[in-house]
Design a protein around this motif. Structure first.
Motif, PDB file in Angstrom:
ATOM      1  N   THR A  25       0.991  -1.260   0.014  1.00 30.38           N
ATOM      2  CA  THR A  25      -0.028  -0.065   0.129  1.00 30.38           C
ATOM      3  C   THR A  25       0.960   1.126   0.013  1.00 30.38           C
ATOM      4  N   THR A  26       2.098   1.122   0.564  1.00 31.21           N
ATOM      5  CA  THR A  26       2.923   2.551   0.391  1.00 31.21           C
ATOM      6  C   THR A  26       4.061   2.301  -0.615  1.00 31.21           C
ATOM      7  N   LEU A  27       4.219   3.429  -1.248  1.00 26.65           N
ATOM      8  CA  LEU A  27       5.198   3.577  -2.501  1.00 26.65           C
ATOM      9  C   LEU A  27       6.032   4.495  -1.931  1.00 26.65           C
ATOM     10  N   PHE A  28       7.518   4.271  -1.911  1.00 26.17           N
ATOM     11  CA  PHE A  28       8.446   5.335  -1.420  1.00 26.17           C
ATOM     12  C   PHE A  28       9.120   5.985  -2.794  1.00 26.17           C
ATOM     13  N   GLY A  29       9.410   6.963  -2.252  1.00 22.92           N
ATOM     14  CA  GLY A  29      10.274   7.953  -3.356  1.00 22.92           C
ATOM     15  C   GLY A  29       9.794   8.015  -4.955  1.00 22.92           C
ATOM     16  N   GLN A  30       8.555   8.176  -5.245  1.00 21.50           N
ATOM     17  CA  GLN A  30       8.076   8.135  -6.442  1.00 21.50           C
ATOM     18  C   GLN A  30       6.891   9.244  -6.223  1.00 21.50           C
ATOM     19  N   ASP A  31       6.869  10.421  -5.415  1.00 18.34           N
ATOM     20  CA  ASP A  31       6.046  11.427  -5.246  1.00 18.34           C
ATOM     21  C   ASP A  31       5.717  12.045  -6.568  1.00 18.34           C
ATOM     22  N   ALA A  32       6.612  12.253  -7.427  1.00 15.03           N
ATOM     23  CA  ALA A  32       6.478  12.979  -8.697  1.00 15.03           C
ATOM     24  C   ALA A  32       5.707  12.205  -9.764  1.00 15.03           C
ATOM     25  N   ALA A  33       5.793  11.152  -9.797  1.00 20.52           N
ATOM     26  CA  ALA A  33       5.056  10.237 -10.722  1.00 20.52           C
ATOM     27  C   ALA A  33       3.749  10.220 -10.074  1.00 20.52           C
ATOM     28  N   GLU A  34       3.497  10.003  -8.867  1.00 21.86           N
ATOM     29  CA  GLU A  34       2.025  10.146  -8.362  1.00 21.86           C
ATOM     30  C   GLU A  34       1.297  11.534  -8.634  1.00 21.86           C
ATOM     31  N   ARG A  35       2.321  12.678  -8.399  1.00 18.76           N
ATOM     32  CA  ARG A  35       1.644  13.787  -8.652  1.00 18.76           C
ATOM     33  C   ARG A  35       1.324  14.138 -10.022  1.00 18.76           C
ATOM     34  N   ALA A  36       2.159  13.692 -11.106  1.00 18.09           N
ATOM     35  CA  ALA A  36       1.999  13.791 -12.388  1.00 18.09           C
ATOM     36  C   ALA A  36       0.626  13.145 -12.893  1.00 18.09           C
ATOM     37  N   PHE A  37       0.302  11.953 -12.429  1.00 16.11           N
ATOM     38  CA  PHE A  37      -0.741  11.131 -12.587  1.00 16.11           C
ATOM     39  C   PHE A  37      -2.196  12.024 -12.054  1.00 16.11           C
ATOM     40  N   LEU A  38      -1.924  12.399 -10.697  1.00 14.83           N
ATOM     41  CA  LEU A  38      -3.005  12.972 -10.073  1.00 14.83           C
ATOM     42  C   LEU A  38      -3.470  14.296 -10.917  1.00 14.83           C
ATOM     43  N   GLU A  39      -2.501  15.202 -11.381  1.00 13.86           N
ATOM     44  CA  GLU A  39      -2.867  16.428 -11.910  1.00 13.86           C
ATOM     45  C   GLU A  39      -3.590  16.077 -13.288  1.00 13.86           C
ATOM     46  N   ALA A  40      -3.332  14.986 -14.054  1.00 10.45           N
ATOM     47  CA  ALA A  40      -3.953  14.803 -15.208  1.00 10.45           C
ATOM     48  C   ALA A  40      -5.184  14.345 -14.840  1.00 10.45           C
ATOM     49  N   LYS A  60       7.250   0.406  -9.927  1.00  9.42           N
ATOM     50  CA  LYS A  60       6.462   0.632 -11.121  1.00  9.42           C
ATOM     51  C   LYS A  60       5.144  -0.055 -10.978  1.00  9.42           C
ATOM     52  N   ALA A  61       5.470  -1.292 -10.654  1.00 11.42           N
ATOM     53  CA  ALA A  61       4.220  -2.313 -10.455  1.00 11.42           C
ATOM     54  C   ALA A  61       3.246  -1.901  -9.314  1.00 11.42           C
ATOM     55  N   THR A  62       3.988  -1.408  -8.187  1.00  8.23           N
ATOM     56  CA  THR A  62       3.426  -0.953  -6.993  1.00  8.23           C
ATOM     57  C   THR A  62       2.416   0.400  -7.403  1.00  8.23           C
ATOM     58  N   LEU A  63       3.088   1.174  -8.290  1.00  4.45           N
ATOM     59  CA  LEU A  63       2.242   2.446  -8.369  1.00  4.45           C
ATOM     60  C   LEU A  63       1.049   2.032  -9.568  1.00  4.45           C
ATOM     61  N   ALA A  64       1.362   1.131 -10.297  1.00  2.00           N
ATOM     62  CA  ALA A  64       0.256   0.709 -11.202  1.00  2.00           C
ATOM     63  C   ALA A  64      -0.734   0.159 -10.494  1.00  2.00           C
ATOM     64  N   TRP A  65      -0.523  -0.546  -9.549  1.00  2.00           N
ATOM     65  CA  TRP A  65      -1.638  -1.098  -8.442  1.00  2.00           C
ATOM     66  C   TRP A  65      -2.245  -0.200  -7.786  1.00  2.00           C
ATOM     67  N   LEU A 210       5.045   7.874 -17.941  1.00  2.00           N
ATOM     68  CA  LEU A 210       5.005   8.129 -16.682  1.00  2.00           C
ATOM     69  C   LEU A 210       6.366   7.576 -16.010  1.00  2.00           C
ATOM     70  N   PRO A 211       7.566   8.494 -16.357  1.00  2.00           N
ATOM     71  CA  PRO A 211       8.942   7.881 -15.752  1.00  2.00           C
ATOM     72  C   PRO A 211       9.079   7.963 -14.534  1.00  2.00           C
ATOM     73  N   LEU A 212       9.540   6.871 -13.831  1.00  2.00           N
ATOM     74  CA  LEU A 212       9.860   6.577 -12.490  1.00  2.00           C
ATOM     75  C   LEU A 212      11.324   6.719 -12.121  1.00  2.00           C
ATOM     76  N   ARG A 213      11.978   7.148 -11.247  1.00  2.00           N
ATOM     77  CA  ARG A 213      13.253   7.301 -10.796  1.00  2.00           C
ATOM     78  C   ARG A 213      13.848   6.264  -9.872  1.00  2.00           C
ATOM     79  N   GLN A 214      15.258   6.035  -9.916  1.00  2.00           N
ATOM     80  CA  GLN A 214      15.922   5.330  -9.146  1.00  2.00           C
ATOM     81  C   GLN A 214      15.671   5.676  -7.736  1.00  2.00           C
ATOM     82  N   LEU A 215      15.525   4.924  -6.704  1.00  3.73           N
ATOM     83  CA  LEU A 215      15.410   5.488  -5.260  1.00  3.73           C
ATOM     84  C   LEU A 215      16.646   6.183  -4.393  1.00  3.73           C
TER      85      LEU A 215
END
Length: 385
Positions: A25-40, A60-65, A210-215
């Motif tokens: 349920t918790t995704l670490f270090g990918q706030d920018a990707a989450e924000r980009a999706f929510l903004e859209a 990536k898969a955690t964010l997809a879910w 929707l690119p994700l970065r290394q942690l």
């Protein structure tokens, strides 16, 4: 007589030693990707297909879910900006996170893979051969037709997760492309890709990237503490070896990576001198029956060592130590950019040679010894002296 329940089939998208992304349920270090999706989403610009890209094991898969659960629990009209029935003031506040209620029926059904509005496309398990299929065959993609034809009783969006799109064979990729070209109404496709450049350009062009970065080290540390809970191993070593990937860290932990890397550094610590009995012992540890994973691990760790060598010479300083004594060894063997080029060339030759030899069933121990002697030769060469 009671019939034993059939064991569930293994899952190709489950990382050994870690919970499945749908259980995370918790995704670490990918706030920018989450924000980009929510903004859209909040702006009413929800694209029908999203390409979640980046190195393996970064979430990536955690964010997809997380996105899937979010979409399955939101009413359709909430993606339209300013869509209140009785005026702007009564419109629901735009969501600020992808968090969902764990007790929501759709969330529970998604966790059990029983949600009728969710389709998971991944490499299937071949029960007859007792292994996963090497790719996602076209028949798996064709199952989407019946999924789209089925009318969910509670309406709402449909979500398709492809994990990973890199696994699609040619026919399957072309079949999925047709779906992307004519997407069904109220459907969102989430494609996970570790190497998007290998996908069909036409697939990439029909997805929003929707690119994700290394942690970062801190994010990776938090992710590993959450995964291991009270049984956390030597995190600094894992973090150094993981190269920003929580998935890689978990794989290395399961395989004994930190211990194997410590043994490798101990062997190489006196280069260009090599302790021959220690070299043979380490090589033989990967030659026993059933030790194929050990061979691959030692090759991966040698690649990691050579990469850090080249980085040390190029940057003029060694990175943070993965194991004790590594920093001094890196600095001694590769003090300048010229040395970095030499070691990079060595790595481009000896590690692929070992992999190619193993592919044709040459002796694993002999291949590793040849690789270690190649490192010794470079360390003793006049250009590296």
């Amino acid at each position: 007589m009671d019939v034993p329940a059939e064991a569930p089939a293994p899952e190709a998208d489950r990382q050994p030693g870690a919970p499945h992304p749908r259980e995370t349920t918790t995704l670490f270090g990918q706030d920018a990707a989450e924000r980009a999706f929510l903004e859209a989403f909040n702006a009413g610009r929800l694209h029908h297909a999203w390409l979640l890209s980046g190195p393996e094991g970064i979430g990536k898969a955690t964010l997809a879910w997380r996105i899937a659960r979010f979409l399955l629990t939101r009413p359709l009209q909430s993606s339209n900006a300013g869509g209140g029935l009785f005026g702007e003031d009564l419109a629901p506040a735009p969501p600020r996170t992808l968090d969902t209620d764990p007790d929501h029926p759709a969330v529970r059904r998604a966790a059990a893979l029983s949600e009728p509005r969710l389709f998971l496309l991944r490499r299937p398990w071949d029960a007859e051969k007792g292994r996963f299929k090497q790719d996602i065959p076209v028949d798996e993609v064709r199952r989407l037709k019946s999924f789209f034809n089925f009318s969910a009783v509670d309406g709402g969006r449909r979500v398709v997760i492809v994990d990973a799109a890199d696994d699609l064979n040619t026919a399957a990729a072309n079949a999925l492309l047709k779906v992307l070209e004519e997407p069904p109404r109220d459907t969102v496709l989430l494609l996970v890709s570790h190497a998007p450049s290998r996908l069909l350009p036409t697939i990439r062009s029909r997805c929003r990237s929707l690119p994700l970065r290394q942690l970062a080290d801190q994010d990776l540390s938090e992710a590993l503490r959450a995964a291991f809970q009270d049984d956390a191993p030597d995190l600094p070593a894992l973090i150094a070896l993981a190269d920003g990937s929580a998935g890689r860290a978990l794989q290395l932990h399961e395989a004994g990576g930190p211990e194997a890397y410590a043994a490798l550094i101990a062997l190489l610590s006196d280069l260009p001198r090599l302790d021959r009995p220690a070299m043979v012992k380490l090589a033989d540890s990967a030659a026993a029956r059933g030790a194929e994973d050990r061979f691959d691990l030692l090759l991966t760790l040698t690649e990691f060592f050579l990469h850090r060598l080249a980085r040390t010479g190029a940057m003029g300083a060694a990175p943070s130590e993965a194991v004790q004594g590594e920093g001094a060894l890196l600095a001694r063997l590769c003090p300048t950019p010229a040395h970095a080029r030499i070691w990079a060339q060595t790595g481009a030759e000896i590690v692929p040679r070992a992999r190619a030899g193993r592919a044709v069933n040459l002796d694993a121990s002999a291949l590793l010894i040849d690789m270690f002697l190649g490192l010794q030769s470079t360390a003793a060469g006049p250009a590296a002296a």
